[in-house]
Design an enzyme around this catalytic site. Sequence first.
Site, short mmCIF file in Angstrom:
data_model
loop_
_atom_site.label_atom_id
_atom_site.label_comp_id
_atom_site.label_asym_id
_atom_site.label_seq_id
_atom_site.Cartn_x
_atom_site.Cartn_y
_atom_site.Cartn_z
N GLN A 16 4.12 0.72 54.40
CA GLN A 16 3.29 1.11 54.35
C GLN A 16 3.02 1.09 56.26
O GLN A 16 3.35 1.01 57.05
CB GLN A 16 2.04 0.56 54.40
CG GLN A 16 1.47 0.61 52.88
CD GLN A 16 2.04 1.58 52.14
OE1 GLN A 16 0.44 2.50 52.13
NE2 GLN A 16 2.84 2.54 51.45
N SER A 17 1.88 1.36 56.81
CA SER A 17 1.57 2.01 58.70
C SER A 17 1.47 0.13 58.43
O SER A 17 1.52 0.10 60.01
CB SER A 17 0.42 3.31 58.86
OG SER A 17 -0.72 2.59 58.05
N GLU A 18 0.69 -0.29 57.61
CA GLU A 18 -0.30 -2.02 58.45
C GLU A 18 -0.02 -2.44 56.48
O GLU A 18 -0.81 -2.09 55.29
CB GLU A 18 -0.95 -1.88 58.88
CG GLU A 18 -1.21 -1.04 59.76
CD GLU A 18 -0.93 -2.39 61.25
OE1 GLU A 18 0.21 -3.35 61.10
OE2 GLU A 18 -0.69 -1.30 62.14
N THR A 19 0.64 -3.65 56.28
CA THR A 19 0.20 -5.10 55.97
C THR A 19 -0.46 -5.79 56.32
O THR A 19 -0.19 -6.28 56.85
CB THR A 19 1.78 -4.99 55.42
OG1 THR A 19 3.26 -4.05 54.82
CG2 THR A 19 2.24 -6.03 54.12
N CYS A 28 -5.45 -4.14 64.03
CA CYS A 28 -5.67 -2.90 63.13
C CYS A 28 -6.89 -2.56 61.92
O CYS A 28 -6.90 -3.86 61.66
CB CYS A 28 -4.44 -2.89 61.93
SG CYS A 28 -4.38 -1.77 61.02
#
Length: 323
Positions: A42-45, A69
């Site tokens: 994902q773009s962020e975890t 984020c």
Amino acid sequence: MQAVLIEAFSDRSCAGNGAAVVLLDQPRTEAWLQAVAGSLRQSETAFLLPHDGGWLLRWFTPSCEVPLCGHATLAALLALAHWRHLAAGQAVRFLTRSGPLQARLDPDSTQRGSIDLPSGGLLPAEAPADLRALLQRRRLGDPLRFWTSALGYAVVLLEPQAPLAGLSSIAAELQGDLARGLVLMKAQPAAAAVSESVPASVADLPVDYQLRFFAPGLGIAEDPVTGSAHALVAPWWQDQLGRSRVVGWQCSDRPGGVVCEALSSGKIRLFGSGHLLWDGTLHTQSPAESASSASLSASGDDATEAPSDPDSACAWLELAAAA
């Protein structure tokens, strides 16, 4: 370990910005966290660790840890509600590398909430020649304004008529500092047509500006809906429009809207919803087993476990010490 995928800043599936959220049972090493984030892709975890009645929070892209984020913070808030650690209307304070961040669930729904993010401030600068050339090649015109920021993002203001929503990715053409994060934004045209890509309103409030965000240097070709970028540029739009609340629409291929409100603390409160796409369990192997990969799937694939150690615990407790 429990894990979910929340599509933040959207109230429907396959839209907004996806963030995986993992609820840790103990401090984990940076290498383990990065391996899991790389596998989830994902773009962020977001990784949550309970601490002293509150929560420590860290964010990883598929290639690196980042200091802030927005969408993954909203996803963490909504995940805690899903796991019944929070009820509608309750507030929580996340301890992060950007300091303490306040978040609160909507009093009427556990699928909506608000997060308070630092803005960082825009620093006026001269647009680099290679960026000007890139904008001309893509028929976006000359930048009206250009800024850098302490967050590391560069910001470009385009003409309202610039075809921002139809722009194909420019990630491969960004080099140097621009690859760490480039925000392209423009005012919402007065006669903008209501469409799926650029609606006239978000949460019954008119859209004030459009935005795209590219960060190949962080392992993100394009971030669909970027809370930290909206928190960065919202004060400028608030100043231009003479009001404390503005609405941004991120016109990526997974679009979403963000309502931004100025706070007396200097932070920006972002309001948004989220959609739970999946709910699962992260299975970890024993430390004696292979440490070369990490994965999560509905079939229960195992993720390699790097055992907790004093150094990893210290890295987590530094977040609490900085609060």
